[in-house]
Design a protein around this motif. Structure first.
Motif, PDB file in Angstrom:
ATOM      1  N   ALA A 145      -0.423  -2.830  -6.454  1.00 36.95           N
ATOM      2  CA  ALA A 145      -0.422  -2.225  -5.123  1.00 36.95           C
ATOM      3  C   ALA A 145      -1.665  -1.361  -4.956  1.00 36.95           C
ATOM      4  O   ALA A 145      -2.238  -0.853  -5.926  1.00 36.95           O
ATOM      5  N   ALA A 146      -2.116  -1.187  -3.725  1.00 34.92           N
ATOM      6  CA  ALA A 146      -3.161  -0.217  -3.424  1.00 34.92           C
ATOM      7  C   ALA A 146      -2.512   1.153  -3.271  1.00 34.92           C
ATOM      8  O   ALA A 146      -1.427   1.279  -2.695  1.00 34.92           O
ATOM      9  N   VAL A 147      -3.178   2.176  -3.805  1.00 36.12           N
ATOM     10  CA  VAL A 147      -2.601   3.522  -3.827  1.00 36.12           C
ATOM     11  C   VAL A 147      -3.610   4.505  -3.253  1.00 36.12           C
ATOM     12  O   VAL A 147      -4.765   4.545  -3.683  1.00 36.12           O
ATOM     13  N   GLY A 148      -3.169   5.299  -2.292  1.00 35.98           N
ATOM     14  CA  GLY A 148      -3.994   6.340  -1.705  1.00 35.98           C
ATOM     15  C   GLY A 148      -3.410   7.700  -1.983  1.00 35.98           C
ATOM     16  O   GLY A 148      -2.310   8.018  -1.512  1.00 35.98           O
ATOM     17  N   ILE A 184       0.854  -1.187   0.000  1.00 34.64           N
ATOM     18  CA  ILE A 184       0.000   0.000   0.000  1.00 34.64           C
ATOM     19  C   ILE A 184       0.890   1.237   0.000  1.00 34.64           C
ATOM     20  O   ILE A 184       1.859   1.325   0.758  1.00 34.64           O
ATOM     21  N   MET A 185       0.528   2.195  -0.873  1.00 35.19           N
ATOM     22  CA  MET A 185       1.297   3.421  -1.036  1.00 35.19           C
ATOM     23  C   MET A 185       0.406   4.622  -0.754  1.00 35.19           C
ATOM     24  O   MET A 185      -0.713   4.703  -1.265  1.00 35.19           O
ATOM     25  N   PHE A 186       0.902   5.562   0.066  1.00 35.22           N
ATOM     26  CA  PHE A 186       0.207   6.811   0.332  1.00 35.22           C
ATOM     27  C   PHE A 186       1.006   7.955  -0.285  1.00 35.22           C
ATOM     28  O   PHE A 186       2.147   8.228   0.117  1.00 35.22           O
ATOM     29  N   LEU A 187       0.400   8.616  -1.250  1.00 34.78           N
ATOM     30  CA  LEU A 187       1.081   9.673  -2.002  1.00 34.78           C
ATOM     31  C   LEU A 187       1.042  11.000  -1.257  1.00 34.78           C
ATOM     32  O   LEU A 187       0.073  11.320  -0.569  1.00 34.78           O
ATOM     33  N   SER A 188       2.093  11.786  -1.456  1.00 32.32           N
ATOM     34  CA  SER A 188       2.171  13.138  -0.893  1.00 32.32           C
ATOM     35  C   SER A 188       2.322  14.131  -2.027  1.00 32.32           C
ATOM     36  O   SER A 188       3.243  14.029  -2.838  1.00 32.32           O
ATOM     37  N   PRO A 195      -4.134  12.080  -2.059  1.00 35.48           N
ATOM     38  CA  PRO A 195      -4.840  12.997  -1.162  1.00 35.48           C
ATOM     39  C   PRO A 195      -6.338  13.062  -1.433  1.00 35.48           C
ATOM     40  O   PRO A 195      -7.124  13.298  -0.519  1.00 35.48           O
ATOM     41  N   ASP A 196      -6.754  12.849  -2.704  1.00 36.51           N
ATOM     42  CA  ASP A 196      -8.167  12.976  -3.049  1.00 36.51           C
ATOM     43  C   ASP A 196      -8.673  11.842  -3.945  1.00 36.51           C
ATOM     44  O   ASP A 196      -9.608  12.019  -4.718  1.00 36.51           O
ATOM     45  N   PHE A 197      -8.070  10.688  -3.846  1.00 40.82           N
ATOM     46  CA  PHE A 197      -8.541   9.476  -4.510  1.00 40.82           C
ATOM     47  C   PHE A 197      -7.798   8.288  -3.910  1.00 40.82           C
ATOM     48  O   PHE A 197      -6.756   8.447  -3.273  1.00 40.82           O
ATOM     49  N   SER A 198      -8.345   7.105  -4.124  1.00 45.60           N
ATOM     50  CA  SER A 198      -7.587   5.886  -3.842  1.00 45.60           C
ATOM     51  C   SER A 198      -8.074   4.805  -4.788  1.00 45.60           C
ATOM     52  O   SER A 198      -9.198   4.861  -5.298  1.00 45.60           O
ATOM     53  N   PHE A 199      -7.212   3.815  -5.038  1.00 48.57           N
ATOM     54  CA  PHE A 199      -7.620   2.703  -5.878  1.00 48.57           C
ATOM     55  C   PHE A 199      -6.837   1.457  -5.488  1.00 48.57           C
ATOM     56  O   PHE A 199      -5.740   1.540  -4.970  1.00 48.57           O
ATOM     57  N   ARG A 200      -7.464   0.316  -5.741  1.00 50.21           N
ATOM     58  CA  ARG A 200      -6.768  -0.963  -5.561  1.00 50.21           C
ATOM     59  C   ARG A 200      -7.378  -1.983  -6.512  1.00 50.21           C
ATOM     60  O   ARG A 200      -8.553  -1.913  -6.874  1.00 50.21           O
ATOM     61  N   LYS A 201      -6.571  -2.941  -6.902  1.00 47.21           N
ATOM     62  CA  LYS A 201      -6.992  -3.955  -7.870  1.00 47.21           C
ATOM     63  C   LYS A 201      -8.080  -4.842  -7.283  1.00 47.21           C
ATOM     64  O   LYS A 201      -8.002  -5.258  -6.121  1.00 47.21           O
ATOM     65  N   HIS A 202      -9.095  -5.142  -8.081  1.00 48.06           N
ATOM     66  CA  HIS A 202     -10.164  -6.049  -7.697  1.00 48.06           C
ATOM     67  C   HIS A 202      -9.935  -7.416  -8.329  1.00 48.06           C
ATOM     68  O   HIS A 202      -9.272  -7.522  -9.376  1.00 48.06           O
ATOM     69  N   LYS A 203     -10.489  -8.450  -7.726  1.00 49.24           N
ATOM     70  CA  LYS A 203     -10.255  -9.807  -8.208  1.00 49.24           C
ATOM     71  C   LYS A 203     -10.722 -10.015  -9.646  1.00 49.24           C
ATOM     72  O   LYS A 203     -10.203 -10.896 -10.352  1.00 49.24           O
ATOM     73  N   ASP A 204     -11.682  -9.216 -10.102  1.00 50.31           N
ATOM     74  CA  ASP A 204     -12.210  -9.371 -11.457  1.00 50.31           C
ATOM     75  C   ASP A 204     -11.447  -8.563 -12.493  1.00 50.31           C
ATOM     76  O   ASP A 204     -11.853  -8.501 -13.652  1.00 50.31           O
TER      77      ASP A 204
END
Length: 429
Positions: free
Chosen positions: A250-253, A101-105, A255-264
């Protein structure tokens, strides 16, 4: 609309007695039930609606240590170990992936906050580290954002909420647990001051111990027996894209969005910089406990006074053993804030143009029970012997659920706890 949960067949018959009753069939109650059943303890889970019908299936699925309170990290570390063994434990793939998991600045100030967190947990030997803009591009290629850096924990990950609770419930039933849906608990009964059973809409069940893992309903349930638990609601809106070639596993967060891969093959996306905060009568009653949190989260909350206020106001707060509010509203299903979802789409597409052509397959919203310090309560209730709480997870419950459920089971049966429970004591409020 809510995500579709992997179906399982639960029991239709209520026992007249058991050792432990768990109120609430979300993932915390289910992991506690699995732990107890594995130990040979007779346990019955009572769910007012469908198992995992609320936030347990509607969350983002993130499993993280990053950016947790330092005192909360041991629970997350214990959960990592348990998540890694969950497929073997349940006999099902629950979608667990330790992909990081990555949190962007966006600014040096945001990066400094991430560095401060990293410094605060330096004694815990985590694999978290600060990434440069060049390292972000290597990890998540194709971006157009200008990032000051990021906080990255490779050992963090995610699982699929629509699979996990069902797999855990099925494994618990295989080991002897009884799980009953559409059976609301109205009250607890006591003998000699100690818990002796529960009153349900289908009759009384005698028991020695009760674990309340009722999520958003816990405050109202406890209020009926004269106990105040400080929780307030927040609403998270989410959407899932169709399958696409995305930039990373990887999951990415941001400041104003986040996303992560879904099994589908698609992605789970949300506007990470905003949550809906529907006002309720409880804001007047206990809002002062949240002033410190409000100051630190300024700009995050979209406060509104609307239908939720009046619906909440119309629900009973005292009903003794009679029909309860939990029979009136079986599943909390808040409206989706499509505006926030559109903000997430625009912000994410600007940062990674590959998302500009994504299709949205489904959207949903979930209501989160927030405590003043964003940590849950996992503790016995001192003045009600035999009653234990595992609630108030503040949007973090899915990730820590394996260890949180085990900790609750440990406390219920007076076993050695999996981690130090002190951070989660009820008395801190």
């Amino acid at each position: 609309m809510a995500p579709t949960i992997a179906p399982i067949e639960t029991s239709t018959d209520c026992p007249t007695s058991t050792t432990v009753v768990i109120i609430g069939g979300g993932i915390i109650g289910l992991t506690a039930a699995l732990t107890l059943a594995e130990r040979g303890v007779a346990v019955t889970v009572l769910e007012k609606g469908r198992i995992a019908g609320e936030q347990s299936s509607r969350n983002l699925g993130w499993i993280r240590k990053t950016n947790r309170h330092g005192e909360d990290v041991p629970l997350a570390l214990a959960s990592d170990r348990l998540w890694a063994a969950m497929a073997e434990r349940t006999g099902c793939d629950v979608g667990y992936r330790q992909s990081g998991i990555m949190f962007l600045s966006r600014t040096p100030e945001q990066l400094a906050e991430h560095q401060a967190w990293l410094d605060s947990v330096s004694s815990l030997s985590l694999d978290s580290r600060i990434l440069s803009a060049r390292e972000i591009e290597a990890q998540v290629p194709g971006g157009q954002g200008h990032w000051a850096g990021a906080l990255f924990t490779p050992s963090d990950g995610y699982a699929e909420p629509t699979l996990a609770s069902s797999a855990i419930a099925q494994a618990a039933m295989t080991r002897g647990a009884v799980i009953i849906e559409h059976c609301a608990v109205r009250n607890i009964t006591r003998s000699g001051g100690k818990v002796s059973g529960v009153v349900t809409e289908r009759g009384e069940i005698r028991c020695d111990q009760v674990l309340l893992a009722g999520g958003m309903g816990s405050r109202r349930f406890l209020g009926n027996i004269g106990i105040s638990l400080p929780t307030l609601p927040l609403v998270l809106s989410v959407f899932r894209t169709g399958a696409m070639n995305g930039p990373t596993d990887a999951a990415v967060g941001g400041p104003d969005f986040s996303f992560r891969k879904h099994k589908d093959g698609g992605f789970i996306v949300t506007q990470r910089g905003a949550l809906d905060a529907p006002l309720t009568l409880d804001h007047l009653k206990i809002g002062a406990k949240y002033l410190s949190a409000l100051r630190s989260q300024r700009g995050l909350l979209r406060i509104s006074l609307g239908k939720h206020f009046w619906r909440d106001l119309m629900q009973s707060r005292h009903w003794k053993n009679g029909p309860s509010p939990f029979e009136q509203v079986r599943t909390i299903d808040p409206p989706i804030n499509e505006g926030l979802n559109q903000e997430a789409y625009r912000n994410l597409s600007a940062a990674w143009p590959v998302f500009q052509n994504m299709t949205i397959e489904e959207s949903w919203a979930g209501m989160i029970d927030i405590t003043p310090d964003s940590n849950p309560v996992i503790d016995a209730v001192p003045n009600v012997p035999g009653l234990t709480l595992a609630t108030g997870f503040s949007g973090h419950g899915f990730g820590t659920s394996p260890a949180a459920g085990q900790l609750a089971a440990d406390l219920v049966m007076n076993n050695k706890p999996i981690i130090d429970p002190h951070p989660y004591r009820f008395g801190r409020f």
